[in-house]
Design a protein around this motif. Sequence first.
Motif, PDB file in Angstrom:
ATOM      1  N   ILE A  59       1.001  -1.372  -0.087  1.00  0.00           N
ATOM      2  CA  ILE A  59       0.162   0.035   0.023  1.00  0.00           C
ATOM      3  C   ILE A  59       0.977   1.200   0.016  1.00  0.00           C
ATOM      4  O   ILE A  59       1.671   1.398   0.680  1.00  0.00           O
ATOM      5  N   THR A  84      -1.033  -0.869  -4.407  1.00  0.00           N
ATOM      6  CA  THR A  84      -2.331  -0.301  -4.427  1.00  0.00           C
ATOM      7  C   THR A  84      -2.052   1.382  -4.084  1.00  0.00           C
ATOM      8  O   THR A  84      -1.411   1.382  -2.925  1.00  0.00           O
ATOM      9  N   ALA A  97      -7.346  -0.798   1.395  1.00  0.00           N
ATOM     10  CA  ALA A  97      -6.544  -1.178   0.607  1.00  0.00           C
ATOM     11  C   ALA A  97      -5.820  -2.629   1.021  1.00  0.00           C
ATOM     12  O   ALA A  97      -5.333  -3.078   0.134  1.00  0.00           O
ATOM     13  N   THR A 102      -0.947  -7.954   1.961  1.00  0.00           N
ATOM     14  CA  THR A 102      -0.108  -6.750   2.134  1.00  0.00           C
ATOM     15  C   THR A 102       1.074  -6.814   3.143  1.00  0.00           C
ATOM     16  O   THR A 102       0.830  -7.642   4.214  1.00  0.00           O
TER      17      THR A 102
END
Length: 190
Positions: A59, A84, A97, A102
């Motif tokens: 992110i 993202t 997100a 992640t």
Amino acid sequence: MNDEFESSLYSRGQNPTLTILRKKLAALDGAEDALLFSSGISAISVPILSLLKSGDHIIAVDNLYSWTIKLFKDFLPKFGITTTFIDGTVFENFGQAATPQTRLIYLESPNTFCYELQDIRKVTDFAKSRGIITMIDNSYCSPLYQQPISMGVDLVAQSATKYIGGHSDVVAGVLTGSKAVLKKSLITSS
């Protein structure tokens, strides 16, 4: 001769002058250690390439330094790492997100071009609750005006070309953090 000098097998990689500079830069940032690189984008790229693998997700806030955008959009996808981009001024965007893949939240506060700010403490608390590493480009503020380590950030990158060199006659980058995270980012001799 002490161990510090004996470990200087390749002077460009490790020598007494670099060791002193690493300690001083780490102290300025309130970090345990620092690594030095040939440029600011190197200080950003190397830990990301070392810590992430294919299938991982980043992110990142919008309006980053141009070469960082290029890294995230053009280079990392070749290795199966996706990014993202979000409006980092809205904290809820980080949660929206986030995915199970992640592994990194990348900040730049203030952003180099737009001066947008992120709530660094809030973001690092969120990241820690999910086991996500946080990294920030602190080139604009430098450690004199902001110490992201004290706000929970794991890795702080900055271009030493700007304020540390000060005369635009040096191209260099700095990465600071805990010894444990830096060791994961790059094998160090300390």
